[in-house]
Design an enzyme around this catalytic site. Structure first.
Site, PDB file in Angstrom:
ATOM      1  N   HIS A  86      21.566 -27.145  -3.580  1.00 13.10           N
ATOM      2  CA  HIS A  86      20.311 -27.231  -2.816  1.00 13.10           C
ATOM      3  C   HIS A  86      20.200 -28.579  -2.105  1.00 13.10           C
ATOM      4  O   HIS A  86      20.737 -29.591  -2.547  1.00 13.10           O
ATOM      5  CB  HIS A  86      19.080 -26.902  -3.662  1.00 13.10           C
ATOM      6  N   GLU A  97      16.642 -23.778  -2.089  1.00 12.81           N
ATOM      7  CA  GLU A  97      17.515 -23.186  -3.090  1.00 12.81           C
ATOM      8  C   GLU A  97      18.456 -22.159  -2.451  1.00 12.81           C
ATOM      9  O   GLU A  97      18.240 -21.745  -1.303  1.00 12.81           O
ATOM     10  CB  GLU A  97      16.643 -22.505  -4.164  1.00 12.81           C
ATOM     11  N   ASN A 104      23.309 -26.784  -7.680  1.00 12.15           N
ATOM     12  CA  ASN A 104      23.563 -25.450  -7.116  1.00 12.15           C
ATOM     13  C   ASN A 104      23.675 -25.504  -5.586  1.00 12.15           C
ATOM     14  O   ASN A 104      23.616 -24.492  -4.918  1.00 12.15           O
ATOM     15  CB  ASN A 104      22.456 -24.473  -7.536  1.00 12.15           C
ATOM     16  N   ASP A 124      10.548 -33.756   0.313  1.00 10.04           N
ATOM     17  CA  ASP A 124       9.856 -32.778  -0.527  1.00 10.04           C
ATOM     18  C   ASP A 124       8.883 -33.447  -1.489  1.00 10.04           C
ATOM     19  O   ASP A 124       8.891 -34.670  -1.662  1.00 10.04           O
ATOM     20  CB  ASP A 124      10.873 -31.908  -1.291  1.00 10.04           C
TER      21      ASP A 124
HETATM   22  C1  GLP Z   1      15.850 -32.798  -6.621  1.00 10.87           C
HETATM   23  C2  GLP Z   1      15.443 -33.149  -5.205  1.00 10.87           C
HETATM   24  C3  GLP Z   1      16.617 -33.081  -4.282  1.00 10.87           C
HETATM   25  C4  GLP Z   1      17.751 -33.886  -4.871  1.00 10.87           C
HETATM   26  C5  GLP Z   1      18.195 -33.259  -6.157  1.00 10.87           C
HETATM   27  C6  GLP Z   1      19.402 -33.910  -6.797  1.00 10.87           C
HETATM   28  O1  GLP Z   1      15.915 -31.430  -6.832  1.00 10.87           O
HETATM   29  N1  GLP Z   1      14.407 -32.337  -4.686  1.00 10.87           N
HETATM   30  O2  GLP Z   1      16.238 -33.560  -3.014  1.00 10.87           O
HETATM   31  O3  GLP Z   1      18.826 -33.934  -3.983  1.00 10.87           O
HETATM   32  O4  GLP Z   1      17.090 -33.338  -7.034  1.00 10.87           O
HETATM   33  O5  GLP Z   1      18.990 -34.936  -7.627  1.00 10.87           O
HETATM   34  P1  GLP Z   1      19.915 -35.916  -8.412  1.00 10.87           P
HETATM   35  O6  GLP Z   1      20.318 -36.962  -7.446  1.00 10.87           O
HETATM   36  O7  GLP Z   1      19.009 -36.439  -9.481  1.00 10.87           O
HETATM   37  O8  GLP Z   1      21.065 -35.152  -8.956  1.00 10.87           O
END
Ligand code: GLP
Length: 233
Positions: free
Chosen positions: A134, A139, A132, A67
């Site tokens: 995702h 989402e 959540n 992404d």
């Molecule tokens: C962002 C990314 C996700 C990632 C998520 C969790 O939203 N787009 O791909 O998995 O953060 O991030 P973290 O590892 O900082 O909790």
């Protein structure tokens, strides 16, 4: 689903790096799906350290990031391109022509899907887990057959990622691979750890499959490993 539990983030990310390296050694032309976020940073650190000791580890590897934020130029400190340069691209022998991120300035979802197909499809995709549930920026409520597209970010996701945008201008939209795109990867490794993740990890472990909880789509795939942290609140 294969579950492995670790009592520290360091142990978890070391294992993730080991899986990435094992896969590259088995197939030096592997096509990887790559995540961002805090959780994979330790994995990239270890991969970089290991690569410094090996000759030409990434020279034929192809990467596709999950992404990117929309409306954020690639050289912005908060872009995922900047993240990837900082944590991986600038430190290993990846050919820049083989690295791909969705274009957040002029999103063209079908072009990204076509590029993945041209590369032969994703062999191994690493994922992080949103609080959540995702995956990528898919989402809750995202259909499991969704493809790469532009999405609106939820308030909770914008809040969780706000520290990348100290000026307060947290993007409202992102372009993300869809759940259907991710599920086409031949193998998937989910890194499920970090602050505020305990509930999401337990929900995933329960085995309930629901579009209200995007990560549960992984139960419909035959080759998923979950590396999960314990004692994370
Ligand atoms: C962002 C990314 C996700 C990632 C998520 C969790 O939203 N787009 O791909 O998995 O953060 O991030 P973290 O590892 O900082 O909790």
């Amino acid at each position: 689903m294969k579950w492995e539990t670790f009592n520290s983030q360091a142990a978890l990310t070391t294992r993730a790096a080991e899986l990435m390296f094992g896969a590259i050694r088995a197939n030096p032309k592997i096509v990887l799906g790559l995540p961002t976020g805090r959780t994979p940073i330790g994995m990239y650190d270890r991969v970089v350290q290991e690569c410094a000791r090996e000759y030409r580890c990434f020279s034929d590897v192809v990467t596709f990031n999950l992404d990117e934020y929309c409306g954020v130029p690639p050289d912005h400190t908060g872009s995922y391109f900047t993240y990837m340069k900082r944590h991986l691209f600038d430190h290993v022998d990846l050919d820049p022509r083989n690295t791909h991120l969705p274009n957040g300035m002029a999103p063209d979802p079908s072009a990204y899907e076509a590029e993945i197909r041209r590369a032969g499809g994703l062999d191994l995709t690493f994922l992080g887990l949103g609080r959540n549930g995702h995956i990528g920026f898919n989402e809750p409520g995202t259909p499991f057959d969704s493809r790469t597209r532009v999405v609106e970010l939820t308030q909770s996701t914008r809040h969780a990622n706000a520290d990348l945008f100290p000026d307060g201008h947290v993007p409202t939209h992102a372009i993300t691979m869809g759940i259907g795109t991710i599920l086409e990867s031949r193998e998937i490794v989910l890194l499920a750890a970090g602050e505020g993740k305990a509930e999401a990890i337990e929900r995933l472990r329960s085995g309930e499959v629901s579009e209200e909880f995007p990560a549960s789509a992984l139960w419909t795939h035959g080759n998923v490993s979950v590396l999960c942290g314990v004692r994370e609140r």
